[in-house]
Design a protein around this motif. Structure first.
Motif, PDB file in Angstrom:
ATOM      1  N   ALA A 254       0.791  -1.226   0.000  1.00 61.63           N
ATOM      2  CA  ALA A 254       0.000   0.000   0.000  1.00 61.63           C
ATOM      3  C   ALA A 254       0.820   1.271   0.000  1.00 61.63           C
ATOM      4  CB  ALA A 254      -0.926  -0.001   1.222  1.00 61.63           C
ATOM      5  N   TYR A 255       2.036   1.221   0.509  1.00 58.38           N
ATOM      6  CA  TYR A 255       2.879   2.407   0.676  1.00 58.38           C
ATOM      7  C   TYR A 255       2.072   3.471   1.431  1.00 58.38           C
ATOM      8  CZ  TYR A 255       6.479   5.910  -0.309  1.00 58.38           C
ATOM      9  OH  TYR A 255       7.451   6.873  -0.194  1.00 58.38           O
ATOM     10  N   SER A 256       1.839   4.633   0.853  1.00 59.69           N
ATOM     11  CA  SER A 256       1.165   5.702   1.597  1.00 59.69           C
ATOM     12  C   SER A 256      -0.334   5.756   1.349  1.00 59.69           C
ATOM     13  CB  SER A 256       1.801   7.062   1.266  1.00 59.69           C
ATOM     14  OG  SER A 256       1.778   7.301  -0.128  1.00 59.69           O
ATOM     15  N   GLY A 257      -0.889   4.675   0.769  1.00 63.20           N
ATOM     16  CA  GLY A 257      -2.334   4.533   0.723  1.00 63.20           C
ATOM     17  C   GLY A 257      -3.048   5.229  -0.421  1.00 63.20           C
ATOM     18  N   GLY A 258      -2.376   5.460  -1.543  1.00 64.92           N
ATOM     19  CA  GLY A 258      -3.023   6.143  -2.649  1.00 64.92           C
ATOM     20  C   GLY A 258      -4.235   5.400  -3.183  1.00 64.92           C
ATOM     21  N   PHE A 259      -4.086   4.114  -3.457  1.00 65.82           N
ATOM     22  CA  PHE A 259      -5.216   3.322  -3.939  1.00 65.82           C
ATOM     23  C   PHE A 259      -6.283   3.178  -2.858  1.00 65.82           C
ATOM     24  CE2 PHE A 259      -1.999   1.787  -7.012  1.00 65.82           C
ATOM     25  CZ  PHE A 259      -2.716   1.938  -8.192  1.00 65.82           C
ATOM     26  N   SER A 260      -5.860   3.106  -1.613  1.00 65.63           N
ATOM     27  CA  SER A 260      -6.815   2.977  -0.504  1.00 65.63           C
ATOM     28  C   SER A 260      -7.739   4.183  -0.447  1.00 65.63           C
ATOM     29  CB  SER A 260      -6.055   2.839   0.818  1.00 65.63           C
ATOM     30  OG  SER A 260      -5.171   1.733   0.801  1.00 65.63           O
ATOM     31  N   LEU A 261      -7.181   5.370  -0.588  1.00 62.52           N
ATOM     32  CA  LEU A 261      -7.993   6.582  -0.535  1.00 62.52           C
ATOM     33  C   LEU A 261      -8.932   6.682  -1.733  1.00 62.52           C
ATOM     34  CD1 LEU A 261      -5.688   9.375   0.878  1.00 62.52           C
ATOM     35  CD2 LEU A 261      -8.041   8.912   1.546  1.00 62.52           C
ATOM     36  N   ALA A 262      -8.449   6.291  -2.907  1.00 61.10           N
ATOM     37  CA  ALA A 262      -9.306   6.326  -4.090  1.00 61.10           C
ATOM     38  C   ALA A 262     -10.517   5.421  -3.896  1.00 61.10           C
ATOM     39  CB  ALA A 262      -8.509   5.893  -5.323  1.00 61.10           C
ATOM     40  N   ALA A 263     -10.303   4.249  -3.294  1.00 65.15           N
ATOM     41  CA  ALA A 263     -11.406   3.322  -3.040  1.00 65.15           C
ATOM     42  C   ALA A 263     -12.338   3.851  -1.963  1.00 65.15           C
ATOM     43  CB  ALA A 263     -10.853   1.958  -2.643  1.00 65.15           C
ATOM     44  N   ALA A 264     -11.774   4.452  -0.928  1.00 58.69           N
ATOM     45  CA  ALA A 264     -12.600   4.985   0.158  1.00 58.69           C
ATOM     46  C   ALA A 264     -13.508   6.100  -0.346  1.00 58.69           C
ATOM     47  CB  ALA A 264     -11.706   5.487   1.283  1.00 58.69           C
ATOM     48  N   ARG A 265     -12.966   7.035  -1.103  1.00 60.81           N
ATOM     49  CA  ARG A 265     -13.797   8.123  -1.614  1.00 60.81           C
ATOM     50  C   ARG A 265     -14.917   7.593  -2.503  1.00 60.81           C
ATOM     51  NH1 ARG A 265     -11.480  13.084  -5.221  1.00 60.81           N
ATOM     52  NH2 ARG A 265     -10.838  11.343  -6.552  1.00 60.81           N
ATOM     53  N   ALA A 266     -14.614   6.506  -3.229  1.00 60.56           N
ATOM     54  CA  ALA A 266     -15.599   5.939  -4.150  1.00 60.56           C
ATOM     55  C   ALA A 266     -16.700   5.162  -3.445  1.00 60.56           C
ATOM     56  CB  ALA A 266     -14.892   5.042  -5.160  1.00 60.56           C
ATOM     57  N   GLY A 267     -16.586   4.947  -2.128  1.00 60.34           N
ATOM     58  CA  GLY A 267     -17.667   4.308  -1.390  1.00 60.34           C
ATOM     59  C   GLY A 267     -17.361   2.972  -0.760  1.00 60.34           C
ATOM     60  N   ALA A 268     -16.095   2.521  -0.789  1.00 57.70           N
ATOM     61  CA  ALA A 268     -15.762   1.256  -0.139  1.00 57.70           C
ATOM     62  C   ALA A 268     -16.064   1.351   1.353  1.00 57.70           C
ATOM     63  CB  ALA A 268     -14.293   0.925  -0.361  1.00 57.70           C
ATOM     64  N   ALA A 269     -16.700   0.310   1.891  1.00 56.61           N
ATOM     65  CA  ALA A 269     -17.043   0.315   3.318  1.00 56.61           C
ATOM     66  C   ALA A 269     -15.814   0.091   4.188  1.00 56.61           C
ATOM     67  CB  ALA A 269     -18.094  -0.752   3.599  1.00 56.61           C
ATOM     68  N   GLU A 270     -14.891  -0.740   3.685  1.00 60.88           N
ATOM     69  CA  GLU A 270     -13.673  -1.044   4.430  1.00 60.88           C
ATOM     70  C   GLU A 270     -12.504  -1.161   3.463  1.00 60.88           C
ATOM     71  OE1 GLU A 270     -11.671  -4.492   7.317  1.00 60.88           O
ATOM     72  OE2 GLU A 270     -13.793  -4.617   6.743  1.00 60.88           O
ATOM     73  N   VAL A 271     -11.374  -0.610   3.868  1.00 62.11           N
ATOM     74  CA  VAL A 271     -10.151  -0.696   3.076  1.00 62.11           C
ATOM     75  C   VAL A 271      -9.030  -1.178   3.985  1.00 62.11           C
ATOM     76  CG1 VAL A 271      -8.378   0.596   1.838  1.00 62.11           C
ATOM     77  CG2 VAL A 271     -10.788   1.094   1.419  1.00 62.11           C
TER      78      VAL A 271
END
Length: 421
Positions: A254-271
């Protein structure tokens, strides 16, 4: 073969002249930007690092001009090929402006982090320039640029001081030249224009805020080259959420979470942000905090997990996900590591597919230049076949437009998206 230098009437040594093998001449004519030591057939004198050397063909006609590096097997990096011209101040200004204008229409005000100069592919061999808000990061991969550093900084200051208020330029140096650079009075991470950063630089990417460690971070402080894949991952999460609530996403490496944030903003319930580095995961948590005002990010449960990705993914009773991103660091930094990297990509893909729920999406990426796109895509497809699940290929991607590659050795980034039944 090298002859002894001859002084001209002004007392200065004559222009550094080179002739190459026929094969190397052909490469230059076809646009390749490198000349290796083994390709130099004749040279009129010894050259100094950063000196401009002119290549002449076998008919003694101008072929190219470039930066000479006597301490590297990559002996010359081409700046210009074709008709003779003078590399004066006006030429350098145009050269910079050409690179800037290639990006002029790519990004709106909601994106303040991107590449301005992509080395050889923009005609600046061994030099990269990235923007993070009002901070520019200049990374040099060859010591032959050091004698030209004052000129480069003058160009950057003149071009950006009005459009980027509070302009700062941070110098980053490849490891193989840091000792030599220190002898020249400069160091890695030094602010060569403006004040030293007091901490990470905050910039935006399609409206998401991120921090970039421009002084000590990997590359120039952030993985800007994955911007478009982060946008695509966000769009895929949106589609999954439209079908069902409670979607879960795994961001491996994940490194600094770039993909994680993109998924979270898009509506993922959990990352889940999975990485072996505590420092990287702490950065991912800070990036989530920067974006807590966004509804999707505020609602998303972000769970950092510090573990070895290969081991964690390989656990037989592991938890399932609706979207998994595999974005490992380069697994083949040398050609002899290529076969091992291909096997590792296969293991990762098989383990990830086993964790995907029906209808789930796998995004697998590689930044290993020694593994071709065809090899990488096929190893992920083979993993899908071995799963004995139905699957379809959604798309593949390569370099984003600000990281365009104009010759084979510059191509490294590729990604493939599969959906599993």
């Amino acid at each position: 073969m090298t002859s002894s230098p001859e002084q001209n009437k002004s007392g200065k040594p004559p222009r550094l002249r080179m002739r190459l093998t026929a094969a190397a001449e052909g490469h230059i004519r076809r646009g390749h930007p490198w000349v290796y030591e083994s390709s130099v057939r004749e040279q009129n004198r010894e050259g100094e690092s950063g000196e401009l050397a002119v290549i002449y063909d076998k008919q003694d006609r101008f072929l190219a001009v470039g930066l000479y590096d006597p301490n590297s097997p990559l002996r010359l990096r081409v700046l210009h090929a074709g008709s003779p011209l003078t590399l004066d101040t006006a030429w350098w200004k145009r050269h910079l402006e050409n690179a800037v204008q290639r990006r002029a229409s790519l990004f709106g005000p909601e994106t303040t982090g991107y590449r301005l100069i992509n080395g050889e592919s923009d005609g600046w061999p061994g030099l990269v320039l990235d923007r993070y808000a009002s901070t520019l990061v200049l990374k040099l991969y060859t010591a032959s640029w050091l004698p030209h550093l004052p000129m480069i900084l003058g160009l950057l200051t003149e071009r950006f001081q009005e459009t980027l208020p509070g302009l700062r330029v941070v110098l980053r140096l490849s490891r193989n030249m840091q000792e030599y650079a220190a002898q020249q009075g400069v160091r890695d991470g030094q602010a060569v224009v403006g004040d030293d950063p007091e901490g990470p630089i905050i910039f935006e990417e399609y409206g998401l805020k991120f921090e970039a460690d421009t002084v000590r971070g990997q590359k120039t402080g952030f993985f800007l080259d994955q911007r478009e894949n982060r946008r695509i991952v966000g769009s895929m999460v949106e589609k999954l959420v439209q079908q069902a609530d409670g979607r879960r996403m795994l961001n491996a490496f994940a490194y600094s979470g770039g993909f994680s944030l993109a998924a979270a903003r898009a509506g993922a319930a959990e990352v889940v942000s999975l990485d072996i580095s505590r420092h990287a995961l702490e950065s991912s948590e800070r990036n989530f905090a920067l974006n807590h005002d966004l509804t999707g990010v505020a609602r998303c449960f972000h769970r950092p997990v510090m573990a070895d990705v290969f081991s964690w993914l390989g656990e037989a009773s592991g938890e399932p996900f609706d979207l998994i991103v595999l974005d490992p660091p380069s697994l083949a930094r040398r050609e002899i590591e290529r076969e091992g990297a291909i096997r590792a990509y296969g293991r990762l893909s098989e383990s990830a597919i086993a964790r995907l729920r029906p209808g789930g999406v796998l995004m697998a990426a590689s930044c290993s230049a020694h593994v071709s796109p065809e090899e990488f895509f096929e190893v992920v497809r083979v993993a899908a076949r071995r799963s004995r699940r139905g699957w379809k290929e959604l798309r593949t991607t390569r370099h984003p437009p600000d990281h365009h590659a104009t010759f084979a050795e510059a191509e490294y980034l590729k990604a493939i998206y599969l959906q599993l039944d």
